[in-house]
Design a protein around this motif. Structure first.
Motif, short mmCIF file in Angstrom:
data_model
loop_
_atom_site.label_atom_id
_atom_site.label_comp_id
_atom_site.label_asym_id
_atom_site.label_seq_id
_atom_site.Cartn_x
_atom_site.Cartn_y
_atom_site.Cartn_z
N GLY A 1 0.98 -1.30 -0.06
CA GLY A 1 0.07 0.06 -0.11
C GLY A 1 0.74 1.45 -0.03
N LEU A 2 0.42 2.20 -0.82
CA LEU A 2 1.15 3.57 -0.76
C LEU A 2 0.00 4.54 -0.46
CD1 LEU A 2 3.41 5.51 -1.36
CD2 LEU A 2 2.58 5.41 -3.79
N LEU A 3 0.13 5.62 0.65
CA LEU A 3 -0.61 6.66 0.89
C LEU A 3 0.04 7.70 0.03
CD1 LEU A 3 -2.76 7.70 2.57
CD2 LEU A 3 -1.23 8.42 4.27
N TYR A 4 -0.86 8.09 -0.97
CA TYR A 4 -0.48 9.16 -1.95
C TYR A 4 -0.02 10.47 -1.25
CZ TYR A 4 -0.32 12.06 -6.06
OH TYR A 4 -0.13 12.99 -7.05
N ALA A 5 1.06 10.98 -1.57
CA ALA A 5 1.64 12.19 -0.87
C ALA A 5 2.03 13.18 -1.97
CB ALA A 5 2.55 11.97 0.12
N GLY A 6 1.46 12.98 -3.19
CA GLY A 6 2.08 13.90 -4.47
C GLY A 6 3.01 13.10 -5.34
N PRO A 7 3.18 13.57 -6.59
CA PRO A 7 3.74 12.82 -7.79
C PRO A 7 5.17 12.29 -7.40
CG PRO A 7 2.65 14.66 -8.63
CD PRO A 7 2.45 14.95 -6.93
N PRO A 8 5.70 13.03 -6.53
CA PRO A 8 7.25 12.43 -6.08
C PRO A 8 7.41 11.20 -5.27
CG PRO A 8 7.21 14.87 -5.71
CD PRO A 8 5.96 14.43 -6.01
#
Length: 205
Positions: free
Chosen positions: A187-194
């Motif tokens: 799982g990845l909690l999205y925090a922006g394109p980078p």
């Protein structure tokens, strides 16, 4: 053995690939003389939203219900319907950086949109030019359950054609990401394109 850390990318739509102008609701509230926060509380009240994102009612029925809820606050049924129509016109905007990152990953693994949405989703995606930018779409209104229900993740993995343990799931809501991890996904909690670019670096090498 596949050297990649995952065999599919399952990506949320709103808050990741698509974004909305935050001024829309505020401008409508000012224009219709409503208190700040009134529209969000009405539009996304669970008793209205959940049936819409699980396909119990159509998008049109959901919006009609919202207009009914706003009748008294707006002063008339016509005025409430006009407000809902104005709110309904935008389809959001695509983040070009996220789209480019997903396109690069898609050269190596399937990319599937997994989103809590109404029956209007496919029309929105067509308007945004996204229908051919992903390999598949999981619209919760079409399957009868919504994130973070575990059945969404199992279904999405099956659509991608891979085991749940070989999926990277990306979402901007921590609860949805936690549920994906419980299901066995990365799982990845999205925090922006980078953050997305870093997570997908292995499949873009």
């Amino acid at each position: 053995m596949n050297p990649l850390p995952f065999d599919a990318v399952l990506c949320d739509l709103d808050g990741v690939l698509r974004h909305w102008d935050p001024a829309i609701l505020g401008d409508l509230e000012v224009g219709y003389g409503l208190a700040t926060g009134t529209l969000a509380a009405t539009l996304f009240h669970p008793t209205r939203l959940l049936p819409a994102i699980t396909g119990q009612v159509s998008d049109a029925e959901w919006r009609a219900g919202i207009a009914e809820d706003l009748h008294d606050l707006c002063g008339s049924a016509d005025r409430a319907r006009t407000l809902v129509e104005a709110w309904s016109r935008p389809v959001g905007r695509v983040d070009p950086d996220v789209l480019a990152i997903l396109a690069a990953a898609r050269a190596h693994v399937p990319v599937v949109l997994v989103t809590n949405a109404t029956t209007r989703l496919e029309d929105d995606l067509a308007a945004l030019g996204l229908l051919d930018q992903v390999d598949a779409i999981v619209n919760t209104a079409r399957i009868g359950v919504a994130k973070p229900d575990s059945r969404v993740y199992v279904h999405a993995a099956a659509i991608a054609g891979v085991d749940v343990t070989r999926c990277l799931f990306v979402d901007d809501q921590a609860g949805n990401v936690d549920a994906a991890r419980v299901a066995g996904m990365t799982g990845l909690l999205y925090a922006g394109p980078p953050s997305l670019r870093q997570a997908l670096t292995p499949v873009q090498l």
